[in-house]
Write an enzyme that holds these catalytic residues in place. Structure first.
Site, PDB file in Angstrom:
ATOM      1  N   ASP A   1       0.870  -1.173   0.000  1.00  0.00           N
ATOM      2  CA  ASP A   1       0.000   0.000   0.000  1.00  0.00           C
ATOM      3  C   ASP A   1       0.914   1.231   0.000  1.00  0.00           C
ATOM      4  O   ASP A   1       1.399   1.642  -1.053  1.00  0.00           O
ATOM      5  CB  ASP A   1      -0.908  -0.097   1.233  1.00  0.00           C
ATOM      6  CG  ASP A   1      -1.947   1.008   1.306  1.00  0.00           C
ATOM      7  OD1 ASP A   1      -1.933   1.916   0.464  1.00  0.00           O
ATOM      8  OD2 ASP A   1      -2.794   0.971   2.227  1.00  0.00           O
TER       9      ASP A   1
ATOM     10  N   PHE B   1     -10.143  -0.843  -0.532  1.00  0.00           N
ATOM     11  CA  PHE B   1      -9.726  -1.760   0.526  1.00  0.00           C
ATOM     12  C   PHE B   1     -10.157  -3.169   0.134  1.00  0.00           C
ATOM     13  O   PHE B   1     -11.335  -3.424  -0.083  1.00  0.00           O
ATOM     14  CB  PHE B   1     -10.341  -1.351   1.863  1.00  0.00           C
ATOM     15  CG  PHE B   1      -9.686  -2.048   3.014  1.00  0.00           C
ATOM     16  CD1 PHE B   1      -8.514  -1.547   3.568  1.00  0.00           C
ATOM     17  CD2 PHE B   1     -10.208  -3.225   3.523  1.00  0.00           C
ATOM     18  CE1 PHE B   1      -7.884  -2.208   4.608  1.00  0.00           C
ATOM     19  CE2 PHE B   1      -9.583  -3.894   4.573  1.00  0.00           C
ATOM     20  CZ  PHE B   1      -8.416  -3.377   5.115  1.00  0.00           C
TER      21      PHE B   1
HETATM   22  P1  IMP Z   1       1.914  -0.449   3.760  1.00  0.00           P
HETATM   23  O1  IMP Z   1       2.970  -0.362   4.811  1.00  0.00           O
HETATM   24  O2  IMP Z   1       1.085   0.804   3.704  1.00  0.00           O
HETATM   25  O3  IMP Z   1       2.439  -0.841   2.401  1.00  0.00           O
HETATM   26  O4  IMP Z   1       0.852  -1.472   4.252  1.00  0.00           O
HETATM   27  C1  IMP Z   1       0.991  -2.794   4.107  1.00  0.00           C
HETATM   28  C2  IMP Z   1       0.077  -3.558   5.029  1.00  0.00           C
HETATM   29  O5  IMP Z   1      -1.180  -2.889   5.256  1.00  0.00           O
HETATM   30  C3  IMP Z   1      -0.259  -4.850   4.367  1.00  0.00           C
HETATM   31  O6  IMP Z   1       0.713  -5.831   4.644  1.00  0.00           O
HETATM   32  C4  IMP Z   1      -1.627  -5.145   4.912  1.00  0.00           C
HETATM   33  O7  IMP Z   1      -1.492  -5.805   6.137  1.00  0.00           O
HETATM   34  C5  IMP Z   1      -2.248  -3.790   5.150  1.00  0.00           C
HETATM   35  N1  IMP Z   1      -3.127  -3.378   4.028  1.00  0.00           N
HETATM   36  C6  IMP Z   1      -2.920  -2.373   3.154  1.00  0.00           C
HETATM   37  N2  IMP Z   1      -3.920  -2.272   2.266  1.00  0.00           N
HETATM   38  C7  IMP Z   1      -4.794  -3.248   2.577  1.00  0.00           C
HETATM   39  C8  IMP Z   1      -6.057  -3.662   2.014  1.00  0.00           C
HETATM   40  O8  IMP Z   1      -6.586  -3.130   1.026  1.00  0.00           O
HETATM   41  N3  IMP Z   1      -6.656  -4.723   2.634  1.00  0.00           N
HETATM   42  C9  IMP Z   1      -6.129  -5.372   3.700  1.00  0.00           C
HETATM   43  N4  IMP Z   1      -4.957  -5.015   4.256  1.00  0.00           N
HETATM   44  C10 IMP Z   1      -4.297  -3.953   3.697  1.00  0.00           C
END
Ligand code: IMP
Ligand code: MG
Length: 175
Positions: free
Chosen positions: A100, A149
């Site tokens: 994300d 999401f």
């Molecule tokens: P980042 O550090 O923002 O890249 O977030 C990564 C983590 O956020 C992932 O490993 C997921 O656990 C959670 N995450 C981000 N987007 C989603 C989504 O759309 N659905 C479920 N979990 C998400």
């Protein structure tokens, strides 16, 4: 909690995972490969992708969680479970469910790089297009998706829905 619609079907996931496994097998042919799944989300990708990899491979897992209760990643990551094995001199491939903001993986990469692996590469099933807040070099991406999401195939909403065999978009009016 209701699913608004299916974003990626079981069949589409299986086809893409098979391709990724073939690609990884070719790229790491003759190398000592260790795959590292990031718990909990990546457990399903890890299980399916591992079976699509045809070269010898070792497994390890890490568990991480973002600090605090915020729904947005802060970038400060707590390591709940570290690797069991030393990675110095090994070819390490990190397996993620979704990228994300990229902050979680960016932190993880920084903390693993100091252990001097021979290589450190990322494979993710999903990447939200264009919203990464940090530059992140990702070698294998299953699907580029939008900002919605998503749940299922390992991904949760409030701890639930990880067991769906497909990737769905959560109906936010149902939560
Ligand atoms: P980042 O550090 O923002 O890249 O977030 C990564 C983590 O956020 C992932 O490993 C997921 O656990 C959670 N995450 C981000 N987007 C989603 C989504 O759309 N659905 C479920 N979990 C998400
Ligand atoms: Mg995750």
């Amino acid at each position: 909690m209701r699913i608004e619609r299916t974003l990626i079907s079981e069949e589409e996931i299986a086809t893409r995972i098979a391709d990724m496994g073939a690609q990884i097998s070719a790229d790491y042919e003759g190398k000592d490969l260790m795959i590292v799944g990031v718990l909990k989300g990546a457990f399903m990708v890890m299980a399916d992708l591992a079976r699509a990899i045809t070269i010898p491979v070792e497994f390890d897992f890490m568990a991480v969680s973002s600090y605090g209760a915020a729904t947005q990643t802060s970038g400060v990551v707590r390591i709940l479970k570290d690797l069991d094995t030393e990675i110095e001199g090994r070819h390490v491939l990190i397996i993620e469910d979704i990228i994300d903001s990229g902050l979680t993986l960016s932190y993880l990469i920084r903390s693993l790089r100091v252990r001097r692996p021979a290589s450190l590469t990322i494979a993710t099933l999903l990447r939200k297009t264009g919203i990464q807040r940090v530059p992140l070099d990702v070698a294998y991406v299953g699907f580029e998706i939008g900002e919605e999401f998503v749940v299922g195939y390992g991904l949760d909403y409030a701890g639930k829905l990880r067991n769906l065999p497909y990737i769905g978009i959560l109906d936010e009016s149902s939560i």
